[in-house]
Design a protein around this motif. Structure first.
Motif, PDB file in Angstrom:
ATOM      1  N   GLU A 172       0.861  -1.181   0.000  1.00 30.71           N
ATOM      2  CA  GLU A 172       0.000   0.000   0.000  1.00 30.71           C
ATOM      3  C   GLU A 172       0.899   1.233   0.000  1.00 30.71           C
ATOM      4  OE1 GLU A 172      -3.898   0.487   2.474  1.00 30.71           O
ATOM      5  OE2 GLU A 172      -2.303   1.478   3.604  1.00 30.71           O
ATOM      6  N   LEU A 173       0.924   1.968  -1.124  1.00 32.53           N
ATOM      7  CA  LEU A 173       1.769   3.156  -1.268  1.00 32.53           C
ATOM      8  C   LEU A 173       1.006   4.372  -0.751  1.00 32.53           C
ATOM      9  CD1 LEU A 173       2.866   2.422  -4.941  1.00 32.53           C
ATOM     10  CD2 LEU A 173       4.080   1.774  -2.871  1.00 32.53           C
ATOM     11  N   ASN A 174       1.612   5.126   0.148  1.00 31.93           N
ATOM     12  CA  ASN A 174       0.938   6.242   0.802  1.00 31.93           C
ATOM     13  C   ASN A 174       1.488   7.587   0.336  1.00 31.93           C
ATOM     14  OD1 ASN A 174      -0.622   4.475   2.564  1.00 31.93           O
ATOM     15  ND2 ASN A 174       1.300   4.101   3.636  1.00 31.93           N
ATOM     16  N   PHE A 175       0.586   8.447  -0.143  1.00 33.10           N
ATOM     17  CA  PHE A 175       0.948   9.777  -0.627  1.00 33.10           C
ATOM     18  C   PHE A 175       0.172  10.829   0.173  1.00 33.10           C
ATOM     19  CE2 PHE A 175       1.363   6.710  -3.983  1.00 33.10           C
ATOM     20  CZ  PHE A 175       2.548   7.025  -4.601  1.00 33.10           C
ATOM     21  N   LYS A 176       0.835  11.955   0.435  1.00 35.39           N
ATOM     22  CA  LYS A 176       0.177  13.018   1.213  1.00 35.39           C
ATOM     23  C   LYS A 176       0.536  14.384   0.651  1.00 35.39           C
ATOM     24  CE  LYS A 176      -0.599  14.532   5.977  1.00 35.39           C
ATOM     25  NZ  LYS A 176      -0.241  14.292   7.397  1.00 35.39           N
ATOM     26  N   LYS A 177      -0.454  15.289   0.646  1.00 38.59           N
ATOM     27  CA  LYS A 177      -0.221  16.646   0.148  1.00 38.59           C
ATOM     28  C   LYS A 177       0.453  17.487   1.224  1.00 38.59           C
ATOM     29  CE  LYS A 177      -3.499  18.853  -2.200  1.00 38.59           C
ATOM     30  NZ  LYS A 177      -4.697  19.686  -2.495  1.00 38.59           N
ATOM     31  N   SER A 178       1.374  18.342   0.793  1.00 40.95           N
ATOM     32  CA  SER A 178       2.067  19.241   1.713  1.00 40.95           C
ATOM     33  C   SER A 178       1.076  20.236   2.311  1.00 40.95           C
ATOM     34  CB  SER A 178       3.168  19.995   0.971  1.00 40.95           C
ATOM     35  OG  SER A 178       3.664  21.058   1.755  1.00 40.95           O
ATOM     36  N   ASN A 187       5.302   9.233   1.059  1.00 38.32           N
ATOM     37  CA  ASN A 187       5.787   9.230   2.443  1.00 38.32           C
ATOM     38  C   ASN A 187       6.188   7.856   2.965  1.00 38.32           C
ATOM     39  OD1 ASN A 187       5.500  11.979   2.769  1.00 38.32           O
ATOM     40  ND2 ASN A 187       3.389  11.823   3.473  1.00 38.32           N
ATOM     41  N   SER A 188       5.459   6.819   2.583  1.00 35.09           N
ATOM     42  CA  SER A 188       5.733   5.499   3.138  1.00 35.09           C
ATOM     43  C   SER A 188       5.021   4.435   2.310  1.00 35.09           C
ATOM     44  CB  SER A 188       5.246   5.422   4.591  1.00 35.09           C
ATOM     45  OG  SER A 188       3.825   5.540   4.654  1.00 35.09           O
ATOM     46  N   TYR A 189       5.374   3.180   2.577  1.00 37.32           N
ATOM     47  CA  TYR A 189       4.619   2.081   1.986  1.00 37.32           C
ATOM     48  C   TYR A 189       4.504   0.950   3.004  1.00 37.32           C
ATOM     49  CZ  TYR A 189       9.269   0.124   0.763  1.00 37.32           C
ATOM     50  OH  TYR A 189      10.561  -0.349   0.788  1.00 37.32           O
ATOM     51  N   HIS A 190       3.314   0.372   3.052  1.00 34.20           N
ATOM     52  CA  HIS A 190       3.013  -0.691   4.015  1.00 34.20           C
ATOM     53  C   HIS A 190       2.996  -2.025   3.279  1.00 34.20           C
ATOM     54  CE1 HIS A 190       1.352  -2.377   7.723  1.00 34.20           C
ATOM     55  NE2 HIS A 190       0.552  -3.089   6.957  1.00 34.20           N
ATOM     56  N   VAL A 191       3.778  -2.975   3.779  1.00 40.98           N
ATOM     57  CA  VAL A 191       3.954  -4.260   3.104  1.00 40.98           C
ATOM     58  C   VAL A 191       3.282  -5.374   3.886  1.00 40.98           C
ATOM     59  CG1 VAL A 191       5.621  -5.927   2.202  1.00 40.98           C
ATOM     60  CG2 VAL A 191       6.162  -3.490   2.176  1.00 40.98           C
ATOM     61  N   ASN A 192       2.558  -6.216   3.170  1.00 42.12           N
ATOM     62  CA  ASN A 192       2.030  -7.459   3.731  1.00 42.12           C
ATOM     63  C   ASN A 192       2.688  -8.605   2.978  1.00 42.12           C
ATOM     64  OD1 ASN A 192       0.182  -9.897   3.785  1.00 42.12           O
ATOM     65  ND2 ASN A 192      -0.894  -8.604   5.250  1.00 42.12           N
ATOM     66  N   LEU A 193       3.497  -9.399   3.688  1.00 41.94           N
ATOM     67  CA  LEU A 193       4.201 -10.535   3.094  1.00 41.94           C
ATOM     68  C   LEU A 193       3.416 -11.808   3.360  1.00 41.94           C
ATOM     69  CD1 LEU A 193       6.589 -11.984   1.775  1.00 41.94           C
ATOM     70  CD2 LEU A 193       7.770 -11.907   3.972  1.00 41.94           C
ATOM     71  N   GLN A 194       2.885 -12.383   2.288  1.00 39.09           N
ATOM     72  CA  GLN A 194       2.076 -13.603   2.390  1.00 39.09           C
ATOM     73  C   GLN A 194       2.907 -14.783   1.901  1.00 39.09           C
ATOM     74  OE1 GLN A 194      -1.314 -13.247   3.415  1.00 39.09           O
ATOM     75  NE2 GLN A 194      -1.335 -15.459   3.721  1.00 39.09           N
ATOM     76  N   LYS A 195       3.294 -15.669   2.827  1.00 40.47           N
ATOM     77  CA  LYS A 195       4.129 -16.806   2.461  1.00 40.47           C
ATOM     78  C   LYS A 195       3.299 -18.042   2.135  1.00 40.47           C
ATOM     79  CE  LYS A 195       8.162 -17.253   4.197  1.00 40.47           C
ATOM     80  NZ  LYS A 195       8.915 -16.581   3.134  1.00 40.47           N
ATOM     81  N   GLU A 196       2.164 -18.190   2.765  1.00 41.36           N
ATOM     82  CA  GLU A 196       1.284 -19.322   2.521  1.00 41.36           C
ATOM     83  C   GLU A 196      -0.150 -18.837   2.390  1.00 41.36           C
ATOM     84  OE1 GLU A 196       1.849 -22.831   4.981  1.00 41.36           O
ATOM     85  OE2 GLU A 196       3.704 -21.960   5.771  1.00 41.36           O
ATOM     86  N   GLU A 197      -0.908 -19.497   1.527  1.00 38.78           N
ATOM     87  CA  GLU A 197      -2.307 -19.114   1.327  1.00 38.78           C
ATOM     88  C   GLU A 197      -3.119 -19.395   2.593  1.00 38.78           C
ATOM     89  OE1 GLU A 197      -3.961 -20.901  -2.106  1.00 38.78           O
ATOM     90  OE2 GLU A 197      -2.545 -19.977  -3.499  1.00 38.78           O
TER      91      GLU A 197
END
Length: 384
Positions: A172-178, A187-197
């Motif tokens: 999830e890529l996060n963008f914010k207005k000044s 500003n940031s990105y949130h990662v979800n690492l899925q190794k198994e279904e």
């Protein structure tokens, strides 16, 4: 300019788009109904004037005007009561005489477009150099034009790093207005690492650094796999320093993010020296050696050619700055240099499931220091 009332909104949108491309004058047939494909656009007034002069001998009479007048007139038509009349056509030229407002609109529109394009290119570069490619142009443009305070873009990638299993990264890529300008920032990105279904994934947020190198998507994946990444960072005083980063799976902050341990230059880890303890063929060629070092600094599990007893075999290595060594795996990705201390085994157990025998052997190490040293020596495997 005579137009069909039903075409007003569509024509306004098209003409505003032509302003974006640098056209500031229009010419058209003054006596007939004008459609979009019959409007001539020019960048300079003399070009528009010459076009109309060339049409002077024709039966049709061409007229040219600054494009902001047409924009102002079309907007006035959309707001007027004439939109509700039964007339199918309307003469637009001269409908609104607010030339000053038209010029201000044009200038503001041009400035806004320039800033939006600059912002778009800036965000594209940020995403590109953070490892997200160049495929978000349309989504970025659309969200910038909306003008919201912030927005998100979703991205999914498949990672395997050479190992048989394939992991899914949902980002999830996060963008914010000044708060000071209309510029947006990544500003940031949130990662979800899925190794198994059908099982919960591991989550971690990575922040974009303005003053030092940010963690790329591939580096983020390597960190979440339990490996270490080498980065050049800056402290609060703006001074640069080099360090290795490794996720501490034992501790998390108030927002649920795992903490990052740092092993600075003074910690004493020498990756090249650690590799030199093994008979790795790539170390004999400067270019291959440099590629191997760079790959390991990015946190990769990198293949290498080991030469043992004159025979070559493909193995895998990864940097281990915490214990000042490198981990070695065979062709089946089974670790073969188990020289780690009791503390290292405990850290390893935080990122992967271990067998009961392994746990029992770790627990059995409790005792006086002399017995512990003897047991560690017995478990050591031959040096590669």
């Amino acid at each position: 300019m005579i137009i069909n009332r039903a075409d007003t909104e569509m024509m306004l949108s098209y003409i505003e788009e032509m302003v974006f491309y640098g056209y500031y004058y229009v010419a058209f047939n003054a006596d007939k109904i004008t459609e979009i494909n019959k409007i001539k656009f020019f960048r300079y007034p003399l070009d528009a004037k010459d076009y109309c002069l060339a049409k002077a001998n024709d039966a049709e009479y061409a007229q040219h005007v600054p494009i902001e007048e047409i924009i102002s007139d079309l907007k006035a038509v959309l707001k007027s009561e004439l939109d509700n009349s039964k007339n199918e056509t309307i003469k637009v030229t001269g409908f609104s005489k607010r030339e000053r407002d038209g010029k201000e609109f044009l200038e503001n529109n041009l400035n806004a477009n320039k800033m939006n394009e600059k912002n778009l290119e800036y965000l594209k570069d940020q995403l590109k150099y953070t490892g997200f490619g160049e495929t978000f142009d349309a989504e970025l443009r659309e969200n910038i034009m909306k003008g919201d305070k912030d927005f998100k873009i979703m991205h999914t990638g498949i990672m395997n790093n050479g190992v048989p299993n394939k992991d899914t990264l949902t980002v999830e890529l996060n963008f914010k207005k000044s708060e000071q300008t209309d510029m947006y920032f990544f500003n940031s990105y949130h990662v979800n690492l899925q190794k198994e279904e059908n099982k919960p994934g591991m989550e971690q947020t990575f922040y974009i650094n303005k003053d030092s190198a940010s963690i790329t998507m591939k580096e983020a994946y390597n960190l979440m796999e339990g490996r270490s990444v080498n980065k050049d960072l800056k402290n609060k005083e703006g001074e640069s320093y080099n360090c290795w980063l490794k996720i501490n799976f034992k501790e998390s902050d108030s927002q649920g993010n795992f903490k990052l341990n740092q092993y600075h230059q003074n910690y004493g880890y020498d990756l090249e020296a650690s590799l030199a303890k093994h008979s790795i063929k790539e170390l004999n060629t400067p270019q291959y050696k440099e590629d191997l070092l760079n790959s390991l600094k990015k946190g990769n599990l990198q293949s290498a050619t080991f030469v043992v007893g004159g025979a070559e075999s493909k193995m895998y290595v990864e940097a281990n700055p915490q214990f000042k060594t490198v981990n070695v795996y065979d062709a089946n990705f089974q670790r073969i240099n188990h020289r780690e201390s009791k503390e290292e085994k405990k850290v390893e157990s935080q990122k992967e499931s271990v067998s009961k025998d392994h746990k029992q052997s770790s627990d059995s190490d409790e005792g006086d220091s002399g017995k512990k040293d003897n047991k560690v020596k017995k478990r050591k495997s031959p040096s590669l």
